[in-house]
Design an enzyme around this catalytic site. Structure first.
Site, PDB file in Angstrom:
ATOM      1  N   HIS A  99      -0.923   4.477   2.858  1.00  0.00           N
ATOM      2  CA  HIS A  99      -1.566   5.800   2.812  1.00  0.00           C
ATOM      3  C   HIS A  99      -0.489   6.822   2.450  1.00  0.00           C
ATOM      4  O   HIS A  99       0.391   7.089   3.263  1.00  0.00           O
ATOM      5  CB  HIS A  99      -2.165   6.161   4.178  1.00  0.00           C
ATOM      6  N   PHE A 100      -0.561   7.355   1.232  1.00  0.00           N
ATOM      7  CA  PHE A 100       0.422   8.365   0.822  1.00  0.00           C
ATOM      8  C   PHE A 100      -0.132   9.789   0.975  1.00  0.00           C
ATOM      9  O   PHE A 100       0.545  10.757   0.666  1.00  0.00           O
ATOM     10  CB  PHE A 100       0.912   8.101  -0.610  1.00  0.00           C
TER      11      PHE A 100
ATOM     12  N   ASP B   1     -11.048   1.872   3.122  1.00  0.00           N
ATOM     13  CA  ASP B   1     -10.183   1.717   4.292  1.00  0.00           C
ATOM     14  C   ASP B   1     -10.097   2.989   5.139  1.00  0.00           C
ATOM     15  O   ASP B   1      -9.975   4.087   4.628  1.00  0.00           O
ATOM     16  CB  ASP B   1      -8.761   1.331   3.880  1.00  0.00           C
TER      17      ASP B   1
ATOM     18  N   ASP C 206      -0.166  -1.121   6.104  1.00  0.00           N
ATOM     19  CA  ASP C 206      -1.033  -0.029   6.564  1.00  0.00           C
ATOM     20  C   ASP C 206      -0.182   1.190   6.951  1.00  0.00           C
ATOM     21  O   ASP C 206      -0.436   1.841   7.970  1.00  0.00           O
ATOM     22  CB  ASP C 206      -1.913  -0.467   7.746  1.00  0.00           C
TER      23      ASP C 206
HETATM   24  O1  DOR Z   1      -4.775   3.316  12.158  1.00  0.00           O
HETATM   25  C1  DOR Z   1      -5.195   3.508  11.028  1.00  0.00           C
HETATM   26  N1  DOR Z   1      -4.887   4.633  10.357  1.00  0.00           N
HETATM   27  N2  DOR Z   1      -5.977   2.593  10.472  1.00  0.00           N
HETATM   28  C2  DOR Z   1      -6.587   2.819   9.310  1.00  0.00           C
HETATM   29  O2  DOR Z   1      -7.266   1.938   8.828  1.00  0.00           O
HETATM   30  C3  DOR Z   1      -6.459   4.123   8.640  1.00  0.00           C
HETATM   31  C4  DOR Z   1      -5.193   4.751   8.980  1.00  0.00           C
HETATM   32  C5  DOR Z   1      -5.077   6.186   8.557  1.00  0.00           C
HETATM   33  O3  DOR Z   1      -5.532   6.532   7.474  1.00  0.00           O
HETATM   34  O4  DOR Z   1      -4.445   6.952   9.296  1.00  0.00           O
END
Ligand code: DOR
Length: 437
Positions: free
Chosen positions: A74-75, A163, A319
């Site tokens: 996640h950027f 996701d 992740d």
């Molecule tokens: O803990 C998480 N944070 N799981 C995810 O699937 C998404 C992620 C987020 O975008 O912060």
């Protein structure tokens, strides 16, 4: 030209594990042989002719492997760039040994249009590594209507995912899989049914008792994995069960893979935190260890490791989920779930899988290079003559302590203070040295 001398090359795709030299010209590996630059090899192979300003890297004591590939980061770009952006995310990736990453679609706005996909991919072009943007499966991650997959693929999306948000409508999941099977594109699924969750990121059990909540029951994961694997078997779609956390989930994948005829189309991903920590960490580190799906029990952790060992789980993904310090300072029920992971993944793997569980380093690397690359149809994740010059150079024996001096914009890691083994020393991407420790 770049010449890496006397290094141990480990390439999971070919199974090659040998002491050698590696010659790089422009963005390609041109020769892998012992003694490049010495007279003997020069006579044998004209490709070994070095130009006068060839840069030499001494690889003695280090391992060279394909640049790591992470299909789950996640950027936060666009829209949430106070947590991370494409540039800082890529810096964190490099420090972790990664040369290709796939960004999740839960940006703001959501990556459900060609415009957003192009924006991220264009920005990624200036980072020195390969940054890809996955498209959302459903518009706005709302789980109601499919995105225009062809359009997003044309813009560069190598696959699709909602996701962060599970898709609850079974009909939509089926439609998405039918479409993806035709387009031959992978779908990655976040499997957590909110019907079984009172407080996400906190396992129902010891951790939820500690925080006085019902937490997140393991059924949340089990029911959706079960549903989606059945649909995947029917539709023959290529799917990835993301961040698997329960022993039942691992077993469901194991059985589904057995039922597949022909090529493997069902894949599963484990995160370093799920093979390294249990719900005890949520009690010890509080919100820093709050993550979806949650850290579970030692039995679950062992099942995830067993799944990695027997190949049921064929991908390791981080992740990487940056959040601001102020957000993580909130009470458990209000703080966002997620932890950063790019800069600690390789060392957590070496420490907890190779050293801790006896997995071979080659098997571990396979799950961090060629397997994720193949799932997403990326031409990377291997080292071969004529192949891309994307490599990580690491010291498998260096012991170091994680500090909060991350390249990431965020610091939300429960691993700070932990002693780990294995350290990234340099990263080469597209034939350029993009990171040096
Ligand atoms: O803990 C998480 N944070 N799981 C995810 O699937 C998404 C992620 C987020 O975008 O912060």
């Amino acid at each position: 030209m770049l010449l890496i001398k006397n290094i141990r090359l480990m390439d999971p795709k070919s199974g090659r594990d040998e002491d050698t030299d590696i010659l790089i010209d422009d963005d390609r590996v041109v020769l892998i042989a012992k003694g490049i630059g010495s007279e003997i090899t020069d006579e044998e192979d004209e490709r070994a002719a070095l130009d006068k300003d060839t840069l030499l890297i001494d690889g003695e004591g280090f391992i060279a492997a394909p640049g790591l590939v992470d299909v789950h980061v996640h950027f936060r770009d666009p829209g949430l760039t106070y947590k991370e952006d494409v540039i800082t995310g890529a810096e964190a990736a490099k420090a972790g040994g990664y040369t290709s990453v796939i960004c999740m679609a839960n940006t703001k706005p959501v990556a459900d249009t060609a415009e957003i996909v192009k924006y991220v991919m264009d920005k990624g072009n200036d980072t020195g590594i390969h940054v890809y943007q996955a498209g959302a499966i459903t518009l706005g991650l709302k789980g109601q209507e499919l995105t225009d997959m062809e359009e997003l693929m044309k813009a560069g999306a190598p696959g699709f995912t909602d996701d962060g948000i599970p898709i609850l409508d079974e009909k939509i999941v089926r439609e998405a899989m039918e479409k993806a099977a035709v387009l031959n594109v992978p779908l990655s699924f976040h499997e957590e049914d909110p019907a079984y969750i009172a407080c996400n990121g906190v396992n129902h059990g010891k951790a939820s008792e500690h925080y006085g909540t019902e937490g997140s029951d393991r059924k949340a994961e089990i029911t959706l994995i079960e549903r989606d694997l059945e649909i995947a078997l029917e539709t023959k779609a290529r799917v990835n069960v993301q961040h698997i956390s329960t022993k039942e989930g691992v077993e469901l994948v194991r059985q589904a893979v057995k039922k597949e005829a022909g090529d493997r189309r069902i894949h599963a991903e484990a995160c370093p935190h799920h093979f390294s920590l249990t719900e005890e960490a949520v009690i010890e580190h509080g919100t820093l260890a709050r993550v979806n799906p949650p850290l579970r029990t030692e039995e679950d952790r062992q099942a995830v490791i067993a799944g990695l060992m027997d190949g049921t789980i064929d991908l390791i993904a981080t992740d990487h989920a940056p959040h601001a310090t102020e957000e993580k300072a909130k009470p458990m029920s209000e703080a966002p779930s997620g932890m950063i992971g790019l800069e600690t993944a390789l060392a957590l793997g070496i420490t907890n899988l190779v050293e801790g569980a006896g997995m071979s380093l080659m098997d571990m690397l396979e799950k961090m290079t060629i397997n994720p690359a193949m799932l997403y149809n990326l031409d990377c994740g291997y080292v071969a003559e004529g192949g891309p010059a994307d490599l990580v150079i690491f010291d498998p024996d260096e012991v170091w302590t994680v500090t909060d001096e991350f390249k990431s914009k965020s610091k939300n890691s429960p691993f700070v203070g932990m002693e780990l083994k294995g350290r990234v020393k340099a990263v080469i991407c597209g034939g350029q040295i993009v990171y040096v420790d």
